[in-house]
Design a protein around this motif. Structure first.
Motif, short mmCIF file in Angstrom:
data_model
loop_
_atom_site.label_atom_id
_atom_site.label_comp_id
_atom_site.label_asym_id
_atom_site.label_seq_id
_atom_site.Cartn_x
_atom_site.Cartn_y
_atom_site.Cartn_z
N ASP A 85 45.76 62.71 35.63
CA ASP A 85 44.97 63.96 35.70
C ASP A 85 46.11 65.06 36.29
OD1 ASP A 85 42.68 64.12 34.82
OD2 ASP A 85 41.75 63.42 37.03
N GLY A 86 46.16 65.81 37.39
CA GLY A 86 47.12 66.67 37.78
C GLY A 86 48.17 66.02 39.00
N GLU A 87 47.84 64.85 39.13
CA GLU A 87 48.88 64.20 40.12
C GLU A 87 50.21 63.98 39.63
OE1 GLU A 87 47.97 62.78 43.16
OE2 GLU A 87 46.11 63.84 42.81
N PRO A 88 51.37 63.86 40.54
CA PRO A 88 52.68 63.73 39.96
C PRO A 88 52.89 62.41 39.45
CG PRO A 88 52.63 63.70 42.58
CD PRO A 88 51.20 64.03 42.21
N ALA A 89 53.61 62.53 38.51
CA ALA A 89 54.08 61.18 37.72
C ALA A 89 54.63 60.28 38.84
CB ALA A 89 55.08 61.36 36.62
N ARG A 90 54.44 58.99 38.55
CA ARG A 90 54.92 58.07 39.96
C ARG A 90 55.44 56.71 39.01
NH1 ARG A 90 51.80 55.39 44.66
NH2 ARG A 90 53.46 53.90 45.25
N ILE A 91 56.26 55.94 39.41
CA ILE A 91 56.55 54.62 38.88
C ILE A 91 56.26 53.46 39.65
CG2 ILE A 91 58.94 53.13 38.12
CD1 ILE A 91 60.12 55.82 37.47
N TYR A 92 55.36 52.76 38.96
CA TYR A 92 54.71 51.53 39.95
C TYR A 92 55.73 50.37 39.38
CZ TYR A 92 51.25 54.48 40.73
OH TYR A 92 50.29 55.93 41.31
N THR A 93 55.99 49.46 40.41
CA THR A 93 56.68 48.04 39.89
C THR A 93 55.89 46.98 40.16
OG1 THR A 93 57.51 48.04 42.20
CG2 THR A 93 58.95 49.12 40.56
N GLN A 96 52.45 46.39 42.31
CA GLN A 96 51.83 47.49 42.61
C GLN A 96 50.43 47.88 42.00
OE1 GLN A 96 55.31 50.27 42.89
NE2 GLN A 96 55.07 50.35 44.94
N SER A 97 49.81 48.80 42.33
CA SER A 97 48.47 49.06 41.61
C SER A 97 47.90 50.58 41.65
CB SER A 97 47.21 48.10 41.95
OG SER A 97 47.13 48.24 43.64
N PHE A 98 47.28 50.99 40.76
CA PHE A 98 46.67 52.47 40.90
C PHE A 98 45.33 52.51 40.31
CE2 PHE A 98 49.30 52.17 36.92
CZ PHE A 98 48.36 52.73 36.22
N HIS A 99 44.63 53.58 40.33
CA HIS A 99 43.33 53.63 39.85
C HIS A 99 43.10 54.94 39.09
CE1 HIS A 99 42.29 56.15 43.38
NE2 HIS A 99 41.42 56.36 42.67
N GLU A 100 42.17 54.92 38.10
CA GLU A 100 41.74 55.93 37.39
C GLU A 100 40.14 56.23 37.79
OE1 GLU A 100 43.06 56.58 33.35
OE2 GLU A 100 44.63 55.04 33.78
N PRO A 102 36.56 57.95 36.76
CA PRO A 102 35.59 58.41 35.50
C PRO A 102 35.91 59.72 35.02
CG PRO A 102 34.12 57.26 37.03
CD PRO A 102 35.53 57.45 37.75
N GLY A 103 36.57 60.04 33.62
CA GLY A 103 36.84 60.93 33.22
C GLY A 103 38.31 61.83 33.48
N ALA A 104 38.89 60.92 34.03
CA ALA A 104 40.51 61.22 34.49
C ALA A 104 41.28 61.14 33.03
CB ALA A 104 41.19 60.30 35.14
N VAL A 105 42.17 62.17 32.87
CA VAL A 105 43.12 62.12 31.86
C VAL A 105 44.32 61.42 32.21
CG1 VAL A 105 44.31 63.71 30.15
CG2 VAL A 105 42.11 64.26 30.82
N HIS A 106 44.77 60.53 31.44
CA HIS A 106 45.97 59.76 31.53
C HIS A 106 46.99 60.09 30.74
CE1 HIS A 106 47.47 55.21 32.83
NE2 HIS A 106 48.24 56.31 32.97
N ARG A 107 47.85 61.15 31.33
CA ARG A 107 48.74 61.99 30.81
C ARG A 107 50.03 61.32 30.28
NH1 ARG A 107 46.35 66.54 30.98
NH2 ARG A 107 44.87 67.14 32.61
N ILE A 108 50.48 60.39 31.16
CA ILE A 108 51.64 59.65 30.95
C ILE A 108 51.36 58.08 31.26
CG2 ILE A 108 54.03 59.08 31.68
CD1 ILE A 108 54.06 62.14 32.76
N SER A 109 51.80 57.21 30.47
CA SER A 109 51.74 55.82 30.44
C SER A 109 52.60 55.15 29.93
CB SER A 109 50.19 55.32 30.30
OG SER A 109 50.04 53.86 30.73
#
Length: 138
Positions: A85-93, A96-100, A102-109
């Protein structure tokens, strides 16, 4: 639980697994089913896990997931750059973990490295018949 209900749930899970690899995946990544099971104490819900393997500099196309999908993502190895969504891009190593939501747009992966592969485990809690799991953004 009746056999009809169990068979229906298993069929829905199978459809979700097949749909996972059919949409929104660029040739620079591969998605491998890892686990799928109906959540017996939450009728109509399933737990589905897939491994997303990125070669060096590999990426996914911008995408959304099934409308009901809550996603927990865990970096198994390497480094993954992600923006949801509109969150800043982040690098996970690794570790580490993150979540999405429902309905979110995954703009960068994408793999943050141009020289090392990366692996992500994505775990979906999703309505059993909500498919496809991934759809490219238009």
């Amino acid at each position: 639980m009746s056999n009809k209900t169990l068979c229906s749930g298993l069929l829905g899970v199978a459809v979700l697994l097949l749909a996972t690899t059919a949409f929104a995946h660029a040739p620079t990544e591969s998605v491998v089913p890892n686990f799928s099971h109906a959540i017996t104490n939450i009728p109509g819900k399933s737990l589905v896990a897939v491994e997303v393997l990125y070669p060096p500099a590999g990426a996914s196309l911008p995408h959304t997931h099934a409308r009901s999908a809550f996603i927990y993502a865990y970096v198994v190895s390497g480094a993954i750059e992600s923006q949801v969504d509109g969150e800043p891009a982040r690098i996970y190593t690794a570790g580490q973990s993150f979540h999405e939501e429902p309905g979110a747009v995954h703009r960068i992966s994408r793999n943050a490295s141009k020289s090392e592969p990366a692996k992500l485990l994505a775990v979906f809690v999703v309505d059993s018949h909500d498919a496809p799991l991934t759809t490219p953004e238009k």
